[in-house]
Scaffold this active site. Structure first.
Site, short mmCIF file in Angstrom:
data_model
loop_
_atom_site.label_atom_id
_atom_site.label_comp_id
_atom_site.label_asym_id
_atom_site.label_seq_id
_atom_site.Cartn_x
_atom_site.Cartn_y
_atom_site.Cartn_z
N MET A 90 0.79 -1.22 0.00
CA MET A 90 0.00 0.00 0.00
C MET A 90 0.84 1.28 0.00
SD MET A 90 -2.75 -1.48 -0.47
CE MET A 90 -4.33 -0.71 -0.16
N LEU A 93 5.25 3.54 -5.27
CA LEU A 93 6.66 3.27 -5.56
C LEU A 93 7.24 4.40 -6.41
CD1 LEU A 93 6.14 -0.49 -6.29
CD2 LEU A 93 7.55 0.42 -4.42
N HIS A 109 -5.36 -5.40 -8.27
CA HIS A 109 -6.20 -4.29 -7.80
C HIS A 109 -7.65 -4.77 -7.70
CE1 HIS A 109 -7.44 -0.22 -7.03
NE2 HIS A 109 -8.36 -0.34 -7.95
N ASP A 145 -2.13 2.16 -9.81
CA ASP A 145 -3.22 1.34 -10.35
C ASP A 145 -3.46 1.60 -11.84
OD1 ASP A 145 -3.56 0.30 -7.79
OD2 ASP A 145 -4.98 1.85 -7.24
C1 GAR Z 1 -6.40 -6.90 -1.99
O1 GAR Z 1 -7.79 -6.81 -2.14
C2 GAR Z 1 -5.68 -6.17 -3.10
O2 GAR Z 1 -6.34 -6.29 -4.34
C3 GAR Z 1 -5.72 -4.76 -2.60
O3 GAR Z 1 -5.44 -4.86 -1.23
C4 GAR Z 1 -5.94 -6.11 -0.75
C5 GAR Z 1 -4.82 -6.80 -0.02
O4 GAR Z 1 -5.30 -7.98 0.61
N1 GAR Z 1 -4.77 -3.93 -3.29
C6 GAR Z 1 -4.97 -2.65 -3.60
O5 GAR Z 1 -5.96 -2.02 -3.25
C7 GAR Z 1 -3.89 -1.98 -4.43
N2 GAR Z 1 -4.33 -0.73 -4.95
P1 GAR Z 1 -4.29 -9.14 0.96
O6 GAR Z 1 -3.16 -8.51 1.79
O7 GAR Z 1 -5.09 -10.11 1.78
O8 GAR Z 1 -3.79 -9.74 -0.32
#
Ligand code: GAR
Length: 210
Positions: A90, A93, A109, A145
Site C-alpha cells: 500500500m 513506488l 487491484h 493502479d
Molecule cells: C487486496 O484486495 C488487493 O487487491 C488490494 O489490497 C488487498 C490486499 O489484501 N490492493 C490494492 O488495493 C492496491 N491498490 P491481501 O493482503 O489479503 O492480499
C-alpha cells in the site's frame, strides 16, 4: 522456474494464493521471498510458516521514498528475484524503482480497471451503482493502479451487497486470478511492450466471469 518476490503491507491473502499455486512443481514460478514495509503485516507469519524468507523494510528507517525503495531493491537483489508481485503493497513506488522492474513487476487491484483506482473500491462500486465489479492484474507503471492489463475477472454486484460481502466475493476471485496472471508472465506468454500487454500462445483464458 522464475524466482518471484512478493511485496505486502498487511493480511497477505493474495500472497498466500501465490504461495499455494507455486507449491505445485509444475507452476512456472517459485516464491523466493516476501518483503513487507510493515513489521506487523500478518502475511509475514503465513510466509514464515511456509519457510519462505521474509524481510521487513520500513519506510521510517529511510530518508525519503527513493532511499526506501532502494533498500527494497537491494533486498530483492539479495533474493535474486526475477519477478515482483505487489499483493496489497500500500505504498506508492518511486518512478526509479518502477523503471528498474519495468515489465517484471505486476499488481493486483480490487476493481475492474480503469474504473475505481485507489482505495475503497468496493464502497465506490456500490455508491456508483455498477452491477458488475471485479479485479485486475496489471503491469506496474509509475501511475498508481495504472499500467497494461494482464488479466481481469468479473463478479456480479448483488442488490443485497454490502462493502463487506462484495469485497469477499471479489477477494475470492483475486485469489484465483493472481496465480493465473503470474503464470502467463512467468511463462513469457504475457509481456509488456510499448506500454501494452502482448500475449503469445494464449487461448481465451485471460478473462473470467464468476
Ligand atoms: C487486496 O484486495 C488487493 O487487491 C488490494 O489490497 C488487498 C490486499 O489484501 N490492493 C490494492 O488495493 C492496491 N491498490 P491481501 O493482503 O489479503 O492480499
Amino acid at each position: 522456474r522464475k524466482r518471484v518476490a512478493v511485496l505486502i503491507s498487511g493480511r497477505g491473502s493474495n500472497m498466500a494464493s501465490l504461495i499455494a499455486a507455486a507449491i505445485d512443481p509444475s507452476f512456472p514460478a517459485e516464491i523466493v521471498g516476501v518483503i513487507s514495509n510493515r513489521a506487523d503485516a500478518r502475511g509475514l507469519e503465513i510466509a514464515g510458516a511456509h519457510s519462505i524468507a521474509t524481510q521487513v523494510v520500513s519506510a521510517r528507517d529511510y530518508d525519503g521514498r527513493e532511499a526506501h525503495d532502494a533498500a527494497i531493491h537491494e533486498a530483492l537483489s539479495g533474493m535474486k528475484a526475477e519477478i515482483v508481485c505487489l499483493a496489497g503493497y500500500m505504498r506508492l513506488l518511486s518512478p526509479e524503482f518502477v523503471q528498474k522492474w519495468k515489465g517484471r513487476m505486476i499488481n493486483i487491484h480490487p476493481a475492474l480497471l480503469p474504473n475505481f483506482r485507489g482505495l475503497d473500491t468496493h464502497a465506490r462500486a456500490l455508491a456508483t451503482g455498477v452491477r458488475v465489479h471485479g479485479c485486475t492484474v496489471h503491469f506496474v507503471t509509475p501511475e498508481m493502479d495504472d499500467g497494461p492489463i494482464i488479466a481481469q475477472a468479473a463478479v456480479p454486484v448483488l442488490i443485497s451487497d454490502t462493502e463487506e460481502t462484495l469485497g469477499e466475493r471479489v477477494l475470492k476471485m483475486e485469489h484465483r486470478l493472481y496465480p493465473r496472471a503470474l503464470k502467463l508472465l512467468a511463462e513469457g506468454r504475457a509481456r509488456m511492450s510499448n506500454g501494452a500487454t502482448v500475449f503469445t500462445n494464449v487461448a481465451d483464458e485471460s478473462g473470467e466471469i464468476a
